[in-house]
Design an enzyme around this catalytic site. Structure first.
Site, PDB file in Angstrom:
ATOM      1  N   LYS A  17       1.028  -1.124  -0.046  1.00 16.13           N
ATOM      2  CA  LYS A  17      -0.194  -0.086  -0.032  1.00 16.13           C
ATOM      3  C   LYS A  17       0.804   1.390   0.058  1.00 16.13           C
ATOM      4  CE  LYS A  17      -2.205  -1.051   4.117  1.00 16.13           C
ATOM      5  NZ  LYS A  17      -1.235  -2.337   4.302  1.00 16.13           N
ATOM      6  N   ARG A  92      -9.537   1.484   8.870  1.00 17.04           N
ATOM      7  CA  ARG A  92      -9.090   0.101   9.279  1.00 17.04           C
ATOM      8  C   ARG A  92     -10.040  -0.738   9.880  1.00 17.04           C
ATOM      9  NH1 ARG A  92      -3.454   0.646   9.113  1.00 17.04           N
ATOM     10  NH2 ARG A  92      -2.261  -1.231   9.863  1.00 17.04           N
ATOM     11  N   ARG A 130      11.787  -5.386   4.998  1.00 20.21           N
ATOM     12  CA  ARG A 130      11.644  -4.176   4.834  1.00 20.21           C
ATOM     13  C   ARG A 130      12.510  -3.014   5.448  1.00 20.21           C
ATOM     14  NH1 ARG A 130       5.706  -1.900   5.380  1.00 20.21           N
ATOM     15  NH2 ARG A 130       6.034  -2.634   7.457  1.00 20.21           N
ATOM     16  N   ARG A 163      11.401  -0.809  10.870  1.00 21.33           N
ATOM     17  CA  ARG A 163      10.368  -0.605  11.821  1.00 21.33           C
ATOM     18  C   ARG A 163      10.173  -1.378  12.941  1.00 21.33           C
ATOM     19  NH1 ARG A 163       5.017   0.515   8.191  1.00 21.33           N
ATOM     20  NH2 ARG A 163       4.156  -0.758   9.976  1.00 21.33           N
ATOM     21  N   ARG A 174      -0.455  -8.354  13.560  1.00 23.83           N
ATOM     22  CA  ARG A 174      -1.152  -7.282  12.670  1.00 23.83           C
ATOM     23  C   ARG A 174      -1.714  -7.903  11.554  1.00 23.83           C
ATOM     24  NH1 ARG A 174       4.404  -4.503  11.168  1.00 23.83           N
ATOM     25  NH2 ARG A 174       3.192  -3.603   9.414  1.00 23.83           N
TER      26      ARG A 174
HETATM   27  P1  AP5 Z   1       4.861  -1.614   1.947  1.00 19.26           P
HETATM   28  O1  AP5 Z   1       4.596  -0.841   0.658  1.00 19.26           O
HETATM   29  O2  AP5 Z   1       5.783  -1.090   3.101  1.00 19.26           O
HETATM   30  O3  AP5 Z   1       3.650  -2.421   2.419  1.00 19.26           O
HETATM   31  P2  AP5 Z   1       2.225  -1.873   3.111  1.00 19.26           P
HETATM   32  O4  AP5 Z   1       1.173  -2.422   2.476  1.00 19.26           O
HETATM   33  O5  AP5 Z   1       2.106  -0.195   3.325  1.00 19.26           O
HETATM   34  O6  AP5 Z   1       2.478  -2.746   4.481  1.00 19.26           O
HETATM   35  P3  AP5 Z   1       2.589  -1.975   6.102  1.00 19.26           P
HETATM   36  O7  AP5 Z   1       3.301  -3.020   6.772  1.00 19.26           O
HETATM   37  O8  AP5 Z   1       3.106  -0.608   6.134  1.00 19.26           O
HETATM   38  O9  AP5 Z   1       0.937  -1.839   6.671  1.00 19.26           O
HETATM   39  P4  AP5 Z   1       0.505  -2.034   7.820  1.00 19.26           P
HETATM   40  O10 AP5 Z   1      -1.229  -1.664   7.557  1.00 19.26           O
HETATM   41  O11 AP5 Z   1       0.748  -2.965   8.711  1.00 19.26           O
HETATM   42  O12 AP5 Z   1       1.305  -0.541   8.664  1.00 19.26           O
HETATM   43  P5  AP5 Z   1       0.882   0.973   8.802  1.00 19.26           P
HETATM   44  O13 AP5 Z   1       1.884   1.779   8.905  1.00 19.26           O
HETATM   45  O14 AP5 Z   1      -0.422   1.310   7.799  1.00 19.26           O
HETATM   46  O15 AP5 Z   1       5.869  -2.868   1.453  1.00 19.26           O
HETATM   47  C1  AP5 Z   1       6.219  -3.903   2.449  1.00 19.26           C
HETATM   48  C2  AP5 Z   1       7.564  -4.301   1.657  1.00 19.26           C
HETATM   49  O16 AP5 Z   1       7.357  -5.138   0.617  1.00 19.26           O
HETATM   50  C3  AP5 Z   1       8.646  -3.225   1.502  1.00 19.26           C
HETATM   51  O17 AP5 Z   1       9.786  -3.923   1.860  1.00 19.26           O
HETATM   52  C4  AP5 Z   1       8.504  -3.251  -0.023  1.00 19.26           C
HETATM   53  O18 AP5 Z   1       9.796  -2.681  -0.536  1.00 19.26           O
HETATM   54  C5  AP5 Z   1       8.140  -4.493  -0.593  1.00 19.26           C
HETATM   55  N1  AP5 Z   1       7.359  -4.408  -1.655  1.00 19.26           N
HETATM   56  C6  AP5 Z   1       6.370  -3.805  -1.946  1.00 19.26           C
HETATM   57  N2  AP5 Z   1       5.616  -4.231  -3.157  1.00 19.26           N
HETATM   58  C7  AP5 Z   1       6.348  -5.148  -3.690  1.00 19.26           C
HETATM   59  C8  AP5 Z   1       6.323  -5.925  -4.684  1.00 19.26           C
HETATM   60  N3  AP5 Z   1       5.252  -5.888  -5.556  1.00 19.26           N
HETATM   61  N4  AP5 Z   1       7.058  -6.932  -4.661  1.00 19.26           N
HETATM   62  C9  AP5 Z   1       8.124  -7.188  -3.990  1.00 19.26           C
HETATM   63  N5  AP5 Z   1       8.393  -6.365  -2.737  1.00 19.26           N
HETATM   64  C10 AP5 Z   1       7.563  -5.694  -2.698  1.00 19.26           C
HETATM   65  O19 AP5 Z   1       0.202   0.815  10.397  1.00 19.26           O
HETATM   66  C11 AP5 Z   1       1.089   0.367  11.415  1.00 19.26           C
HETATM   67  C12 AP5 Z   1       0.583   0.508  12.889  1.00 19.26           C
HETATM   68  O20 AP5 Z   1      -0.088   1.852  13.193  1.00 19.26           O
HETATM   69  C13 AP5 Z   1      -0.822  -0.247  12.966  1.00 19.26           C
HETATM   70  O21 AP5 Z   1      -0.661  -1.780  13.559  1.00 19.26           O
HETATM   71  C14 AP5 Z   1      -1.571   0.391  14.033  1.00 19.26           C
HETATM   72  O22 AP5 Z   1      -1.153   0.290  15.478  1.00 19.26           O
HETATM   73  C15 AP5 Z   1      -1.484   1.747  13.569  1.00 19.26           C
HETATM   74  N6  AP5 Z   1      -2.232   2.437  12.733  1.00 19.26           N
HETATM   75  C16 AP5 Z   1      -2.202   3.030  11.393  1.00 19.26           C
HETATM   76  N7  AP5 Z   1      -3.242   3.089  10.729  1.00 19.26           N
HETATM   77  C17 AP5 Z   1      -4.280   2.992  11.958  1.00 19.26           C
HETATM   78  C18 AP5 Z   1      -5.714   3.209  11.867  1.00 19.26           C
HETATM   79  N8  AP5 Z   1      -6.137   3.764  10.709  1.00 19.26           N
HETATM   80  N9  AP5 Z   1      -6.463   2.943  12.856  1.00 19.26           N
HETATM   81  C19 AP5 Z   1      -5.610   2.403  14.172  1.00 19.26           C
HETATM   82  N10 AP5 Z   1      -4.346   2.205  14.157  1.00 19.26           N
HETATM   83  C20 AP5 Z   1      -3.567   2.564  12.834  1.00 19.26           C
HETATM   84 MG    MG Z   2       2.280   1.233   4.774  1.00 22.80          MG
END
Ligand code: AP5
Ligand code: MG
Length: 222
Positions: A17, A92, A130, A163, A174
């Site tokens: 994402k 979410r 990552r 991270r 997660r």
């Molecule tokens: P990446 O693009 O980083 O993946 P992502 O989908 O963004 O995954 P996240 O882990 O960031 O999502 P998340 O939802 O768990 O975390 P968030 O920060 O939102 O890609 C991942 C890896 O794969 C990278 O190394 C990339 O290079 C590689 N990659 C990408 N595409 C590829 C491909 N096609 N082929 C090969 N490799 C590839 O949330 C973190 C925390 O914040 C949550 O757990 C929660 O505690 C809090 N939080 C955030 N939002 C909310 C909310 N709305 N409500 C409540 N709590 C929240």
């Molecule tokens: Mg992300």
């Protein structure tokens, strides 16, 4: 009130994402709004919000809805979001989705919801490898998306780090939280005829091209 374009990216942690949203912002001319990135920014600056968020993020749990919704509402008042935004990691759960419908209603509501599919095994592989730039937030992978120089950001020379919530046990929680709380949004947006599904098990540029085709079309209609 002017119409705005709001794209909501759905997918398990690691689906890509953030990677895709960062590429889309320049091409679509609307900002990525990542609630995870905003929480991490606050944590880095040791704000009250950052300290509160950390206690949930470190366990892989969701930060309380009230705080998160208010934060997104505030972010949308900034001038760069006057044409809309690409939402990454928000909404979410159903409470957040219903709140977001209310927030966006005056601007024509949510425009489209791309769901990026990958397997849980692939999610684990991606997340544990990552690396993220400490200053600009650009996302890399030690194997699949390497920076030109190890541990250094291609874009601004910032230091790359892992991270805190990317440890295997936290990632598993997660994923669990995603299936329990976030996956009901698939049905929610399907019923609103806003869901489009993409295969995320392809190279980054292929996923990007398909997304651009889908979103560019919808952007032109909006
Ligand atoms: P990446 O693009 O980083 O993946 P992502 O989908 O963004 O995954 P996240 O882990 O960031 O999502 P998340 O939802 O768990 O975390 P968030 O920060 O939102 O890609 C991942 C890896 O794969 C990278 O190394 C990339 O290079 C590689 N990659 C990408 N595409 C590829 C491909 N096609 N082929 C090969 N490799 C590839 O949330 C973190 C925390 O914040 C949550 O757990 C929660 O505690 C809090 N939080 C955030 N939002 C909310 C909310 N709305 N409500 C409540 N709590 C929240
Ligand atoms: Mg992300």
């Amino acid at each position: 009130m002017n119409r705005r374009t709001f794209f909501v990216l759905l997918g398990v942690p690691g689906a890509g994402k953030g990677t895709q949203a960062k590429l889309l912002e320049d091409r679509l001319g609307i900002p990525q709004i990542s609630t995870g990135d905003i929480f991490r920014y606050n944590l880095k600056n040791e704000t009250e919000l950052g300290i509160l968020a950390k206690s949930y993020m470190d366990k892989g749990e969701l930060v309380p809805d009230e705080v998160t919704i208010r934060m997104v509402e505030d972010r949308l008042t900034q001038p760069d979001a006057k044409g809309g935004a690409i939402l990454d990691g928000f909404p979410r759960n159903l409470v957040q989705a219903q709140a977001f419908d209310k927030i966006t209603e005056p601007y024509g509501g949510v425009s489209l919801v791309p769901l990026i599919h990958i397997s849980d095994e692939e999610a684990m592989r991606r997340i544990t490898g990552r690396r993220v730039c400490r200053s600009c937030g650009a996302v890399y992978h030690v194997e699949f998306n390497k920076p030109k120089v190890a541990d250094v950001c291609d874009l601004d020379g910032g230091e790359l780090y892992q991270r805190n919530d990317d440890k295997p046990d936290t990632v598993r929680n997660r994923l669990y939280v995603y299936y329990k709380q976030t996956s009901p949004l698939i049905g929610y947006y399907f019923a609103k005829e806003l869901l489009v599904e993409l295969d995320g098990n392809r190279p980054i540029d292929q996923v990007q091209d398909e997304l651009m085709g889908l979103l560019g079309e919808r952007d032109a209609v909006a």
